[in-house]
Motif scaffolding. Structure first.
Motif, PDB file in Angstrom:
ATOM      1  N   ARG A  36      -2.689   0.181   2.140  1.00 48.12           N
ATOM      2  CA  ARG A  36      -2.177  -0.192   2.410  1.00 48.12           C
ATOM      3  C   ARG A  36      -0.779   1.335   3.875  1.00 48.12           C
ATOM      4  O   ARG A  36       0.620   1.222   3.353  1.00 48.12           O
ATOM      5  CB  ARG A  36      -0.911  -0.319   0.945  1.00 48.12           C
ATOM      6  N   ASP A  37      -2.158   2.115   3.721  1.00 49.27           N
ATOM      7  CA  ASP A  37      -1.788   3.099   4.713  1.00 49.27           C
ATOM      8  C   ASP A  37      -2.808   3.200   5.949  1.00 49.27           C
ATOM      9  O   ASP A  37      -4.059   2.438   5.894  1.00 49.27           O
ATOM     10  CB  ASP A  37      -2.244   4.321   4.142  1.00 49.27           C
ATOM     11  N   ARG A  89      -5.233   7.532   8.913  1.00 50.43           N
ATOM     12  CA  ARG A  89      -4.149   8.639   8.320  1.00 50.43           C
ATOM     13  C   ARG A  89      -4.682   8.843   6.463  1.00 50.43           C
ATOM     14  O   ARG A  89      -4.301   9.336   5.850  1.00 50.43           O
ATOM     15  CB  ARG A  89      -2.771   8.401   8.083  1.00 50.43           C
ATOM     16  N   SER A  90      -5.559   7.933   6.225  1.00 43.94           N
ATOM     17  CA  SER A  90      -6.416   7.423   4.302  1.00 43.94           C
ATOM     18  C   SER A  90      -7.727   8.724   4.387  1.00 43.94           C
ATOM     19  O   SER A  90      -8.496   8.515   5.385  1.00 43.94           O
ATOM     20  CB  SER A  90      -6.411   6.329   4.392  1.00 43.94           C
ATOM     21  N   SER A 127      -1.994   4.442  -0.246  1.00 48.60           N
ATOM     22  CA  SER A 127      -0.869   3.755   0.336  1.00 48.60           C
ATOM     23  C   SER A 127       0.182   5.302   0.251  1.00 48.60           C
ATOM     24  O   SER A 127      -0.158   6.228  -0.935  1.00 48.60           O
ATOM     25  CB  SER A 127      -0.226   2.653  -0.401  1.00 48.60           C
ATOM     26  N   PRO A 128       1.304   5.023   0.579  1.00 45.62           N
ATOM     27  CA  PRO A 128       2.329   6.103   0.167  1.00 45.62           C
ATOM     28  C   PRO A 128       2.601   5.989  -0.936  1.00 45.62           C
ATOM     29  O   PRO A 128       2.784   5.066  -1.357  1.00 45.62           O
ATOM     30  CB  PRO A 128       3.603   5.819   1.432  1.00 45.62           C
TER      31      PRO A 128
END
Length: 148
Positions: A47-48, A52-53, A117-118
């Motif tokens: 969910r990112d 960035r993951s 995710s964040p």
């Protein structure tokens, strides 16, 4: 010895790996990127952004053992398969989470679900119907205090 940027499947230039096709890119001469076989299957619910993951590294290094699922919308979350609660655990530090060492039936676990995710959105992934009934595991305390 430095890694070079290379263009990949989407026409963009990346260093180290492509977050779309999970191919290692730009390795210097003499450097071989390993292809690992993990002792269990890993499913990563994203969910990112892929760029960035840090979970994408698992798919790059262990492509046969790892699956990634984009979970940005209700429709994309529908592609996440149902997991077998008897053999699958989710890494999520909830109130009821146990450590791997204290997990009953650890020998039967052959599938790990990671939520990427964040932190503020992790509970949304944990609440997905495919994940909700799974046992939660967490890392054991190591005696250090987090700086975050």
């Amino acid at each position: 010895m430095s890694w070079a940027r290379e263009r990949c499947c989407d026409g963009k230039s990346y260093c180290y790996y492509c977050p779309m096709c999970f191919t290692a890119l730009g390795a210097p001469d003499g450097v071989t990127v390993p292809c690992l076989q993990l002792p269990l299957r890993v499913s990563v619910l994203l969910r990112d952004g892929r760029q960035r993951s840090t979970a994408v590294h698992a798919k790059v290094l262990a492509p046969d053992c790892c699956e990634l699922y984009d979970c940005f919308s209700h429709e994309s979350c529908a592609a996440v398969p149902a997991f077998d609660p008897a053999t699958t655990v989710v890494a999520f530090p909830s109130e009821g989470a146990t450590t791997f060492a204290d997990l009953d039936g650890l020998a039967a676990v052959d599938h790990l679900v990671l939520l990427c995710s964040p932190w503020q959105q992790a509970h949304k992934l944990a609440a997905l119907p495919q994940v909700r009934g799974l046992r939660h595991v967490r890392l054991a305390q190591n005696g250090c205090t987090s700086g975050f």
